[in-house]
Design a protein around this motif. Structure first.
Motif, mmCIF file in Angstrom:
data_model
loop_
_atom_site.group_PDB
_atom_site.id
_atom_site.type_symbol
_atom_site.label_atom_id
_atom_site.label_comp_id
_atom_site.label_asym_id
_atom_site.label_seq_id
_atom_site.Cartn_x
_atom_site.Cartn_y
_atom_site.Cartn_z
ATOM 1 N N LEU A 59 0.825 -1.212 0.000
ATOM 2 C CA LEU A 59 0.000 0.000 0.000
ATOM 3 C C LEU A 59 0.862 1.266 0.000
ATOM 4 C CD1 LEU A 59 -2.838 -1.061 2.488
ATOM 5 C CD2 LEU A 59 -2.985 -0.868 0.002
ATOM 6 N N THR A 60 1.934 1.243 0.757
ATOM 7 C CA THR A 60 2.837 2.397 0.818
ATOM 8 C C THR A 60 3.473 2.653 -0.544
ATOM 9 O OG1 THR A 60 3.318 1.870 3.130
ATOM 10 C CG2 THR A 60 4.813 3.383 2.015
ATOM 11 N N ARG A 93 2.465 1.587 -3.463
ATOM 12 C CA ARG A 93 1.442 1.941 -4.452
ATOM 13 C C ARG A 93 1.079 3.414 -4.341
ATOM 14 N NH1 ARG A 93 -4.495 -0.268 -3.888
ATOM 15 N NH2 ARG A 93 -4.371 1.354 -2.341
ATOM 16 N N ASP A 94 0.925 3.938 -3.132
ATOM 17 C CA ASP A 94 0.620 5.355 -2.933
ATOM 18 C C ASP A 94 1.762 6.243 -3.430
ATOM 19 O OD1 ASP A 94 -1.854 4.772 -1.892
ATOM 20 O OD2 ASP A 94 -1.220 4.968 0.217
ATOM 21 N N GLU A 95 2.995 5.838 -3.150
ATOM 22 C CA GLU A 95 4.152 6.606 -3.621
ATOM 23 C C GLU A 95 4.188 6.637 -5.152
ATOM 24 O OE1 GLU A 95 7.580 4.768 -1.864
ATOM 25 O OE2 GLU A 95 7.135 5.561 0.136
ATOM 26 N N TYR A 96 3.891 5.472 -5.743
ATOM 27 C CA TYR A 96 3.893 5.363 -7.201
ATOM 28 C C TYR A 96 2.820 6.277 -7.806
ATOM 29 C CZ TYR A 96 3.515 3.225 -11.833
ATOM 30 O OH TYR A 96 3.471 3.005 -13.182
ATOM 31 N N ARG A 97 1.638 6.232 -7.255
ATOM 32 C CA ARG A 97 0.545 7.085 -7.757
ATOM 33 C C ARG A 97 0.858 8.568 -7.552
ATOM 34 N NH1 ARG A 97 -4.746 3.628 -5.809
ATOM 35 N NH2 ARG A 97 -4.515 1.997 -7.384
ATOM 36 N N GLU A 98 1.468 8.879 -6.444
ATOM 37 C CA GLU A 98 1.855 10.268 -6.170
ATOM 38 C C GLU A 98 2.886 10.742 -7.202
ATOM 39 O OE1 GLU A 98 3.768 12.120 -2.359
ATOM 40 O OE2 GLU A 98 1.925 11.057 -1.792
#
Length: 178
Positions: free
Chosen positions: A59-60, A62-67
């Motif tokens: 989850l961490t 994935r959020d960094e990637y989307r950001e």
């Protein structure tokens, strides 16, 4: 001479502005390239394995990637916006030059303000609001607006002139004829 000086000053200011914009666009491109490099880091991640083994890490990441993706998208949008603005400014400058060529008074700032105020007032009387008038950059539309204003003024002047009544011609009869 003042007109030439003003024209040179205008050209220098436009060149400085274009140079600053070009530097800004190149810095945006560099920032986008750096962010693309950081995205490549996420390509090597086995997302499925990470999802099954360590949910929290997944989850961490994935959020960094989307950001990172949204940041790149934002930089690209900003770069496109700057490019469009630069193209618009170049087009507006060309239109200004065409207008000055057709109406030399437009190149004199004091006369331009007077003409523009007169045209704005005329356009407002015809139902245009100030925002619509401010968006007129095309030299053809300004010329047409000026022609319409001149035509309306000539019509008002023609109505105010008193028309002379012409007497009917009296038929003259030549002598010797009955």
């Amino acid at each position: 001479k003042q007109l030439d000086d003003a024209g040179q000053y205008y050209q220098q200011e436009v060149a400085k502005t274009q140079e600053a914009r070009q530097q800004y666009i190149s810095s945006l491109a560099n920032a986008a390239q750096l962010n693309l490099a950081s995205l490549k880091e996420y390509q090597n991640i086995d997302w499925e394995r990470l999802k099954t083994e360590d949910k929290e890490e997944y989850l961490t990441k994935r959020d960094e990637y989307r950001e990172a993706q949204s940041h790149i998208q934002q930089l690209q949008n900003e770069q496109q916006s700057q490019e469009h603005q630069q193209q618009f400014n170049h087009w507006a400058q060309d239109e200004y030059q065409k207008l000055v060529k057709m109406i030399p008074e437009w190149g004199v700032p004091e006369k331009q303000k007077a003409i523009a105020a007169n045209l704005r007032q005329f356009a407002n009387s015809k139902g245009f609001n100030d925002e619509e008038v401010k968006q007129l950059f095309d030299h053809r539309s300004i010329i047409i607006l000026m022609q319409a204003h001149a035509w309306e003024n000539s019509q008002k002047t023609a109505k105010n002139l008193k028309t002379k009544k012409v007497k009917k011609n009296v038929k003259v009869v030549k002598s010797g004829k009955g």
